[in-house]
Motif scaffolding. Structure first.
Motif, short mmCIF file in Angstrom:
data_model
loop_
_atom_site.label_atom_id
_atom_site.label_comp_id
_atom_site.label_asym_id
_atom_site.label_seq_id
_atom_site.Cartn_x
_atom_site.Cartn_y
_atom_site.Cartn_z
N GLU A 1 50.45 -24.78 18.58
CA GLU A 1 49.51 -25.05 17.48
C GLU A 1 48.47 -26.08 17.90
O GLU A 1 47.29 -25.94 17.60
N THR A 2 48.91 -27.12 18.59
CA THR A 2 47.98 -28.15 19.07
C THR A 2 46.99 -27.55 20.06
O THR A 2 45.78 -27.84 20.01
N ASN A 3 47.48 -26.70 20.98
CA ASN A 3 46.60 -25.99 21.90
C ASN A 3 45.52 -25.23 21.16
O ASN A 3 44.33 -25.29 21.50
N LEU A 4 45.93 -24.50 20.13
CA LEU A 4 45.00 -23.65 19.39
C LEU A 4 43.95 -24.50 18.67
O LEU A 4 42.75 -24.17 18.69
N ILE A 5 44.38 -25.57 18.05
CA ILE A 5 43.45 -26.46 17.33
C ILE A 5 42.44 -27.09 18.29
O ILE A 5 41.23 -27.07 18.05
N GLU A 6 42.93 -27.63 19.40
CA GLU A 6 42.05 -28.30 20.35
C GLU A 6 41.10 -27.31 21.02
O GLU A 6 39.92 -27.61 21.23
N MET A 7 41.62 -26.12 21.35
CA MET A 7 40.80 -25.10 21.99
C MET A 7 39.68 -24.64 21.06
O MET A 7 38.53 -24.51 21.47
N ARG A 8 40.04 -24.40 19.78
CA ARG A 8 39.04 -23.90 18.84
C ARG A 8 37.93 -24.92 18.62
O ARG A 8 36.73 -24.57 18.63
N LYS A 9 38.29 -26.18 18.47
CA LYS A 9 37.28 -27.21 18.26
C LYS A 9 36.37 -27.35 19.48
O LYS A 9 35.14 -27.41 19.36
N LYS A 10 36.96 -27.39 20.66
CA LYS A 10 36.17 -27.55 21.89
C LYS A 10 35.18 -26.40 22.05
O LYS A 10 34.00 -26.61 22.37
N ASN A 11 35.64 -25.18 21.81
CA ASN A 11 34.76 -24.04 22.01
C ASN A 11 33.67 -23.93 20.94
O ASN A 11 32.57 -23.45 21.22
N ILE A 12 33.97 -24.37 19.72
CA ILE A 12 32.91 -24.41 18.71
C ILE A 12 31.80 -25.36 19.17
O ILE A 12 30.61 -25.04 19.10
N LEU A 13 32.19 -26.52 19.67
CA LEU A 13 31.21 -27.52 20.12
C LEU A 13 30.44 -27.07 21.35
O LEU A 13 29.24 -27.34 21.48
N GLU A 14 31.11 -26.37 22.26
CA GLU A 14 30.50 -26.04 23.54
C GLU A 14 29.82 -24.68 23.58
O GLU A 14 28.86 -24.49 24.35
N LEU A 15 30.30 -23.74 22.78
CA LEU A 15 29.80 -22.37 22.92
C LEU A 15 28.82 -21.95 21.84
O LEU A 15 28.02 -21.03 22.05
N ILE A 16 28.87 -22.58 20.67
CA ILE A 16 27.99 -22.17 19.57
C ILE A 16 26.70 -22.97 19.66
O ILE A 16 26.65 -24.16 19.34
N GLY A 17 25.64 -22.29 20.10
CA GLY A 17 24.36 -22.97 20.34
C GLY A 17 23.58 -23.26 19.07
O GLY A 17 22.89 -24.29 18.98
N ASP A 18 23.65 -22.37 18.09
CA ASP A 18 22.90 -22.56 16.86
C ASP A 18 23.52 -23.69 16.04
O ASP A 18 24.70 -23.64 15.67
N LYS A 19 22.74 -24.72 15.77
CA LYS A 19 23.24 -25.93 15.10
C LYS A 19 23.83 -25.62 13.73
O LYS A 19 24.91 -26.13 13.37
N GLN A 20 23.14 -24.80 12.95
CA GLN A 20 23.61 -24.50 11.60
C GLN A 20 24.95 -23.75 11.63
O GLN A 20 25.87 -24.07 10.86
N THR A 21 25.05 -22.79 12.52
CA THR A 21 26.30 -22.03 12.66
C THR A 21 27.42 -22.94 13.14
O THR A 21 28.56 -22.86 12.65
N ARG A 22 27.10 -23.80 14.10
CA ARG A 22 28.11 -24.72 14.64
C ARG A 22 28.63 -25.65 13.55
O ARG A 22 29.85 -25.87 13.42
N GLN A 23 27.74 -26.22 12.75
CA GLN A 23 28.15 -27.14 11.68
C GLN A 23 29.00 -26.41 10.63
O GLN A 23 29.98 -26.96 10.13
N LYS A 24 28.64 -25.17 10.34
CA LYS A 24 29.39 -24.37 9.36
C LYS A 24 30.81 -24.10 9.87
O LYS A 24 31.79 -24.27 9.14
N LEU A 25 30.91 -23.71 11.14
CA LEU A 25 32.22 -23.42 11.73
C LEU A 25 33.08 -24.69 11.80
O LEU A 25 34.29 -24.64 11.55
N LEU A 26 32.46 -25.83 12.13
CA LEU A 26 33.21 -27.08 12.21
C LEU A 26 33.72 -27.51 10.83
O LEU A 26 34.85 -28.00 10.70
N LYS A 27 32.91 -27.33 9.82
CA LYS A 27 33.31 -27.70 8.45
C LYS A 27 34.49 -26.83 8.00
O LYS A 27 35.48 -27.34 7.46
N GLU A 28 34.41 -25.53 8.25
CA GLU A 28 35.50 -24.63 7.89
C GLU A 28 36.75 -24.95 8.69
O GLU A 28 37.87 -24.94 8.16
N PHE A 29 36.56 -25.22 9.98
CA PHE A 29 37.68 -25.53 10.86
C PHE A 29 38.43 -26.77 10.39
O PHE A 29 39.67 -26.79 10.34
N LYS A 30 37.70 -27.83 10.02
CA LYS A 30 38.34 -29.08 9.60
C LYS A 30 39.22 -28.86 8.37
O LYS A 30 40.36 -29.36 8.30
#
Length: 287
Positions: free
Chosen positions: A222-251
C-alpha cells in the motif's frame, strides 16, 4: 533470429507445481515464439530441474537462473535484458495463455509503430467469466497515464507484450517499488508512447495462494502504491491544472483507502495489521 522476433519471458519463483502449465501454454501457441526464456529468481523448490528439462527438450527454450533472489522488479529487468527479440512478452508462472495470444501481440506491435505495450482482457482474479475494458485497438498513452494515476487499481496487469527499444528508452523497472514496479513502469512508458489493446479475454491468471504477500492487506505494498502514484503525478503530468486536480483527488482518496483497509483488518481480527495501518495513517497525515 529476425530483428522483429518475439521472446516470451516467463518469470518464476518457487512455483514448480504451476510452472509447467504455463510453459505448455506458450508451446501451444499458433504463432510460435522465436524463443522462450524461463527466468528463475533463485527458486529453491525444484524449479531448476523443470527448467533444465524443458531446455533439453526444446531448442527454443532457455533456462536462466539468477545467482540470488533479486525480486519482482529486477527479475523483469533481467528477463528483458536476456531477451533477444525486438518484442518481449512478459508472462508469470501459473498463468495460461490462449493459443492465439502471441500472434495477437505481434500483430498489434507490427500494426502500430507508436505502441510500447500490448495488454488484453483476462479470466481469473475474481472474473471467472472473463473481463474486458472496452478500450480501442490503439490507446493514447497520455489518456492511460491519467487513468492509471487517478485510480488505485490498474487496468494493465503484469502480463504484457513490450517493444524492447521503447523500454530501453524509458528506463528500468524501479526496484524501490518491490510490489508495484509494473504499475510504475506502465505509467512511465505510456507517458512517452501508446498502448494497444486486445478486447477479449486472452489469458487465465492464476489465483494467488492463501499465503501470497498480495492476498489481503499488505501495508508495504500500500505504501509503495501511494508513493508511486504521488511521484508519477508530480513528474509525469505536465498540465498544471490536471496535475493539481489529480493531487487533490489523490490526497482525499489516500486517507479514505487507508481507513477502509484498517476497518478490513479489524473485521478480520488482524489487530496487529490494523495498528500498523493506523501508524501509516498518521505518517501520511504528517506529510
Amino acid at each position: 533470429m529476425s530483428s522483429k522476433a518475439i521472446s516470451i519471458c516467463i518469470l518464476t519463483y518457487n512455483r514448480k507445481n504451476k510452472l509447467e502449465k504455463t510453459i505448455e501454454s506458450v508451446l501451444r501457441q499458433k504463432y510460435t515464439p522465436d524463443e522462450i526464456v524461463i527466468n528463475d529468481d533463485y527458486s529453491k523448490d525444484g524449479t531448476r530441474k523443470i527448467g533444465k528439462k524443458y531446455e533439453r527438450e526444446y531448442d527454443i527454450i532457455r533456462y536462466e537462473r539468477n545467482s540470488t533472489n533479486v525480486g519482482y522488479a529486477e527479475n523483469n529487468n533481467k528477463a528483458i535484458k536476456r531477451a533477444r527479440g525486438q518484442y518481449v512478452g512478459i508472462v508469470h508462472d501459473g498463468d495460461i495463455l490462449k493459443n492465439n495470444l502471441v500472434g495477437e501481440w505481434v500483430s498489434k506491435l507490427e500494426r502500430y509503430d507508436s505502441v510500447a505495450l500490448v495488454f488484453q482482457g483476462y479470466y481469473g482474479r475474481g472474473c471467472p467469466e472473463g473481463c474486458t475494458h472496452g478500450y480501442p485497438s490503439r490507446v493514447d498513452g497520455e489518456r492511460l497515464v491519467s487513468e492509471i494515476l487517478s485510480r488505485w487499481d490498474c487496468p494493465i496487469f503484469g502480463v504484457v507484450a513490450l517493444r524492447k527499444k521503447f523500454v530501453s528508452n524509458t528506463g528500468r523497472f524501479d526496484s524501490s517499488y518491490p510490489w508495484r514496479a509494473d504499475v510504475d513502469m506502465w505509467a512511465r512508458l505510456l507517458n512517452k508512447y501508446d498502448a494497444a489493446y486486445i478486447d477479449k479475454p486472452m489469458i487465465k491468471y492464476d489465483e494467488r495462494e492463501e499465503d501470497h504477500d498480495l492476498r489481503g492487506i499488505n501495508w508495504e505494498a500500500e505504501t509503495n502504491l501511494i508513493e508511486m502514484r504521488k511521484k508519477n503525478i508530480l513528474e509525469l503530468i505536465g498540465d498544471k491544472q490536471t496535475r493539481q486536480k489529480l493531487l487533490k483527488e489523490f490526497k482525499k482518496e489516500k486517507f479514505v483507502r487507508i481507513a477502509k483497509n484498517i476497518a478490513i483488518c479489524i473485521k478480520n481480527g488482524e489487530l496487529e495489521k490494523a495498528l500498523e495501518g493506523t501508524k501509516k495513517l498518521y505518517y501520511f497525515l504528517g506529510e
